[in-house]
Structure formats: structure tokens, C-alpha cells
Write an enzyme that holds these catalytic residues in place. Structure first.
Site: not given
Ligand SMILES: [Zn+2]
Length: 634
Positions: A482-483, A486, A542, A546
Site C-alpha cells: 500500500h505504501e 502511494h 488511498e 489499497d
């Protein structure tokens, strides 16, 4: 791990995994929610409070001088007998200083010093990497916070706005009366404060607008910036904070800067009342216990929490707000340690390798953009557990417990804010963490191109050596990816490998990516939750993270010999477990850039073919989504 019923998953994955727990789970009286992240927060809090208590009592050695100062602040904040004896005097003194102001010129003379002390200000300033020269810190201009949590609450069709404002007014009037104001005066000042707040509302960004990072970058030349208002001395203020005259100020709220002069002119009396209200609400928790509890009424109404936190928790969170890095490093070194740090670092690098392979095999990016994406991924910085060293400023943070609590915090604020602003123009320190290592969270910083995983999130159900590989991938694996994602969400994708706002996409690829982001907005926009609806635009970055995180973690899990898709998706649903008061869920819908946990769990899996196979999900099942409607980006 308990076995989930596949038929129940076909109806609702989140319910199948968490439904039984949710029926009996109790939300603690001093919290808005329980389960998942909240449980870990509670564990960390209990561990550290117990350690701090033992250190205060001399039953546990304090390992270093920096932590010794944190222990001193904790003891001072927890000493409610002493706070009772000192009474309202520290707060009254501060209110008197504000009440003595007679003009903006008067205020301007005190403004730079008050800004360092963290007192109310009609402008917020901050230091961050310059978004177009990310190796150097720039100075950022923003708007102050509004009384209500978000601009949308002020709209006429929002029934909560007037109710919440009424609650806020009741609380503030009571605080003023406790500070010695007559009921009449308290009412007048509170009404005027709301009138000044109302002047700000039309000119500040909504949460949705703030979620668009590229629009933060509005550089204004020094000469133009300092002319924005003749009511306040912006030149003296900013040059005083950063120690020089900057060539430009990065304005994150351009409409607010444009309106600032009009907002201030002829409104000094309203401004002063607003400042008084900021002073009384900002410091209520620092004097007597009665004021602390009274001053929390409004935020408890917003979150649905039933009661204030106890003295120890109050003292802990206050101490964390000054010494979070110091306590976090202690937490990481004591409870996480170098072996776990090395293990998770290895996992992160493995996940980056899987991500790289997926980028190489990507079927919608042109070779040129794909190559640039890989360069960005190769430059991604990884920080795990706790920082190796902390900024030198922690040697200067000294707690003077001869002073009352407000006085001691003033000293800390002054030292910390001075050091913060004097970073202007200095090289960016990518090893300086934005979160404490004791925070149950993780982040990607687009201006630095780094991912950071604090020790506190690196535990079960996210990660444990007792869990299977598939469970760990469905937990921490998805969080790690997930990070990473980003870096390639609708915000992160605008920044290059150095963290500069610099377009590295071909025009066609960018257009295609925007279409995909639009699909993600549509997938979430309007989904019903807590009697309201999800804002697809507010949550798009976000949700993209995800989606990328889950699909990449799945790819990594599938490489393992003992791959178990049921375990993978079950743990994914488990990490989003949360039971919360409805008020809190509604507050999050308005201000949080993340979708509600239950939807994060359920909607993302519907985009993956492996989920349908794992649980025999078919057309007609509630969890079914037609292939044409599934969103796939990374
Ligand atoms: Zn995120």
C-alpha cells in the site's frame, strides 16, 4: 485462525471474518472505536504508560537523558494535585495578555513570539521540502483550522453543523465563565469568535480540495506575499521565523491569502474574541481537571467517546506530542529490536522486487513511462522499526518542572518551533521521521520518496512469525505494498524519484491513468455507510494504494510454496476490523482520506479474480462484481 464459512464470505467478507467479534466487542468509554488498529494502539499505550510509571517511581532505569526529560514531563502532566493548587491562574494570565491587545499593530508586535509558542494565529506556517526543489526545506503558508471539522459542515443542507456549533458555544461559554468572565461577557466573546470563524469559511479549502497535493504548490514571490495584507506584518513574521527573507513562500491556501486582508480589516474585535476562544480551548486541558474534562466536551461529541481519558493517558498523550520520537525510539529498541527490524526490512525489499516485476509486466504503460516508474521505485527509501538517530534538537528539549505545566510547555514549544523554522533553506533530512515509532501506522512521503514502517504496526495481526506466510502477506504485506503504491497513486505519481513535482509521464499514459483513477472514484463514490455516503474523490489516493497494495501482496503470497488464498483474504479482512460510534464514522467520512474500514476490506477484494476462485463467488452473490466493473490499476 478460525475457519471462515465460504458461503458467508460470498455474502460479506468483512462480516464473515469479523461479525461474531463485532457482536460482543465493547468500545471503551474513553474511545471512539475498538478493534484492529485501535487494539494495537491500546496495547502500545498500556506498555508505555506502565514503563513511564515505573521510571517515575525509580523502579526502572531511564536509558538516556532525552527520555529523562520525557519522564519529567509525564510526571508534571500527571500531577493533578499540583495542577489543582495552581488553579486557573496560568490560563487567566494568558487570556489577559490577549485581552490587552488593542489593534493589529499591537498583535503583530507579539505575533512571531506567540507563533513559536504555538498560540492562536490567523495564519499557519510550516516547514517541508520545497515541492519543486525537494532537496531543500521551504516555508509553507496555510489557513488556521475552523471550529467545525470540515468546510462541508457549514453548508446549509448539513444538519449537524448548527448542532455542533451550539455544542461548541455552550462549552466555550462555560470555559470562559470558569476563567472568571461574566455569563454575558462569555456569551459575547463566544458569539464574536464564531463570527470571525464564519469569515474564514468561504476562503479555505475543503478536505477534498486539500487531498489534491499538486494544488498545494502555489509559490508567491516575497514582494507579493508581504503585500497580501496591511493589517499584519507578514514580512517581519516570516523573516523572524526563518531567520532570512525567503525568495518565495509556498502558499497552500491561495484563496485564503487573497482574502486575508478583507477578512482582517475592520474585524479586530471579532479577531480578538476568536483568539481568546482559541486560547481558552487550546489550554483548558492544561489547568485543573474540571477544565480538562469540560474542554473535551466538543471533541467527545464529535467522536462519540463517552468520557475523557484518565490522568495517566492524558499525561502520556501530552508527553508523546513533544517526545514522541524519543519514546518511539525507546519503544522500538525495547520491544521490536534489531532482529525484527532486519526481518521486516527483508520483507519490504522482497515486496519492492515483486512490485518491480509487476511494473515490468504492466500492460498499459508505454515503455518510456514504465522505465521512469522503475527508476522511481529503485530510488524508494525504506525505513523500518525506529530511526537510527534522532535530530539534535532533542538534546535541547528540557523540562523545567519548577514551572507550571503551561509554562513548561511554552519553553518546549519555543525550542522545538525555533529549530523547526530554522530548517528553512537547509538540506532535507530524509532520516527525520514524521511519525513516532510507537505509532500504529505507516506512511509514504511524496516529497522524499520514502516509505516508513514504525515498530508499533509490525505486530499481529499485521505481522507475526506465528502466522503463516499467506496471513502475513494479507496483513503487513498489503500494508507495505500500500505504501509503495502511494508512490504511484494520483498524488504520488506527480512526483519524481527525488520527490520533485515533475511530470515523468507521457501524455497518453497520463490520460489513461486519469481514466483509471476516475474508475476508482466511481467505484467508491456514493457507497452508503453510517447513514451517509463515501466521497470518492476525497478517498481516491488511498483507494488506489489499497488496490495496488492488495494485488501486489497477493502476487507475493502466491510465490510461496504454502500459498493459501483463504488465509490471505481472511487476514486482510481481519486487519480492518473496527467497531465505532456512528458519530465517529460520520466524522471520518467527512475528513478522512481513507474509505471506511469495512469497505476497504470488501470492495478491494472484488477487483481480484483470485478472490472469486478462493471462495467460489458467482454472479448473484452479494460480493460478486462483473469483470467489466472491476478496477485494476497496479
Ligand atoms: Zn495510505
Amino acid at each position: 485462525m478460525t475457519q471462515v464459512e465460504k458461503s458467508a464470505v460470498r455474502a460479506d467478507l468483512y462480516e464473515a471474518v469479523n461479525g461474531e467479534w463485532e457482536q460482543t466487542a465493547q468500545i471503551p468509554a474513553d474511545r471512539p472505536a475498538t478493534g484492529g488498529f485501535n487494539d494495537l494502539v491500546k496495547d502500545v499505550e498500556e506498555t508505555l504508560i506502565s514503563d513511564l510509571n515505573a521510571m517515575v517511581a525509580g523502579q526502572k532505569d531511564v536509558p538516556n537523558a532525552r527520555l529523562q526529560e520525557a519522564v519529567k514531563l509525564y510526571a508534571l502532566a500527571k500531577d493533578f494535585d499540583r495542577r489543582e493548587t495552581e488553579g486557573m491562574a496560568p490560563l487567566v494570565k494568558e487570556l489577559d495578555e490577549v485581552a490587552a491587545l488593542t489593534s493589529y499593530a499591537d498583535y503583530s508586535a507579539k505575533w512571531p513570539e506567540w507563533a513559536l509558542l504555538g498560540k492562536g494565529s490567523p495564519v499557519s506556517f510550516d516547514i517541508d521540502p520545497d515541492m519543486k526543489k525537494a532537496t531543500e526545506y521551504g516555508i509553507f503558508f496555510g489557513a488556521p483550522s475552523l471550529i467545525l471539522p470540515e468546510k462541508g459542515y457549514y453548508q446549509e443542507d448539513n444538519p449537524q453543523g448548527p448542532q455542533l456549533l451550539a455544542l461548541w458555544s455552550q462549552m466555550v461559554e462555560k470555559l470562559f465563565v470558569k476563567a472568571g468572565y461574566s455569563a454575558e461577557k462569555a456569551h459575547q466573546v463566544t458569539e464574536e469568535a464564531k463570527q470571525f470563524d464564519a469569515l474564514l469559511v468561504p476562503h479555505v479549502k475543503s478536505a477534498e480540495e486539500r487531498a489534491d497535493y499538486a494544488k498545494m504548490y502555489n509559490p508567491v514571490a516575497w514582494a507579493d506575499f508581504t503585500k497580501a495584507t496591511d493589517q499584519l506584518d507578514l514580512a517581519k513574521m516570516v523573516s523572524g521565523l526563518v531567520g532570512t527573507e525567503p525568495a518565495k513562500v509556498i502558499v497552500t491556501e491561495p484563496n485564503y491569502l487573497a482574502a486575508l486582508n478583507e477578512i482582517l480589516t475592520d474585524h479586530f474585535a471579532l479577531f480578538k474574541s476568536w483568539l481568546l476562544a482559541k486560547t481558552v480551548t487550546g489550554n483548558a486541558s492544561l489547568v485543573t481537571d474540571e477544565l480538562r474534562i469540560l474542554g473535551g466536551e466538543y471533541s467527545r461529541a464529535l467522536s462519540g467517546s463517552k468520557e475523557a481519558v484518565n490522568h495517566e493517558k492524558f499525561a502520556y498523550y501530552l508527553t508523546m506530542s513533544y517526545f514522541g520520537q524519543v519514546i518511539g525510539k525507546y519503544y522500538g529498541e525495547t520491544y521490536f529490536g534489531p532482529a525484527a527490524k532486519a526481518d521486516v526490512e527483508h520483507m519490504v525489499h522482497q515486496m519492492i522486487a515483486v512490485y518491480k516485476k509487476r511494473l515490468e509486466e504492466n500492460d498499459w504503460l508505454s515503455p518510456a513511462t514504465r522505465q521512469k516508474a522503475i527508476v522511481k521505485l529503485d530510488s524508494l527509501g525504506v525505513q523500518v522499526g525506529y530511526p537510527a538517530k534522532l535530530p539534535a534538537v532533542y538534546d535541547q528539549l528540557k523540562v523545567d518542572d519548577g514551572l507550571n505545566l503551561m509554562g513548561a510547555l511554552d519553553e518546549l514549544n519555543k525550542v522545538a518551533a525555533t529549530e523547526n523554522f530554522r530548517r528553512f533553506g537547509q538540506p532535507v533530512d530524509k532520516t527525520r521521521w514524521e511519525m513516532s515509532a510507537a505509532t500504529v501506522n505507516a506512511y509514504y512521503h511524496p516529497f522524499m520518496n520514502i516509505i516508513v514502517f514504525p515498530a508499533a504496526i509490525l505486530q499481529a495481526p499485521f505481522y507475526s512469525l506465528k502466522q503463516s506466510a499467506s496471513e502475513n502477506y494479507g496483513g503487513i504485506g498489503a500494508v507495505i505494498a500500500h505504501e509503495i503504491s502511494h508512490a504511484f497513486d494520483n498524488n504520488g505519481a506527480l512526483f519524481d524519484e527525488f520527490g520533485n513535482l515533475n511530470n515523468w509521464w507521457t501524455e497518453e499514459d497520463q490520460a489513461h491513468f486519469k481514466d483509471l483513477a476516475q474508475d476508482m472514484i466511481k467505484e467508491f463514490d456514493g457507497l452508503p455507510f453510517a447513514g451517509q455516503q463515501v466521497n470518492g474523490k476525497l478517498t481516491v489516493s488511498e483507494n488506489i494504494a489499497d488496490a495496488g497494495g492488495l494485488s501486489c501482496a497477493l502476487a507475493a503470497a502466491k510465490q510461496e510454496a504454502d500459498y493459501d488464498p483463504v488465509a490471505f483474504f481472511t487476514n486482510w479482512a481481519r486487519i480492518w476490523r473496527m467497531k465505532a460510534h456512528e458519530q465517529y464514522q460520520q466524522l471520518l467520512l467527512s475528513v478522512d482520506v481513507h474509505a471506511p474500514n469495512k469497505l476497504r476490506a470488501n470492495v478491494q477484494v472484488q477487483n481480484l479474480a483470485d478472490f472469486y476462485q478462493a471462495f467460489d463467488v458467482k454472479d448473484g452473490d452479494a460480493m460478486y462484481k462483473a469483470p467489466a466493473d472491476r478496477v485494476r490499476i497496479w
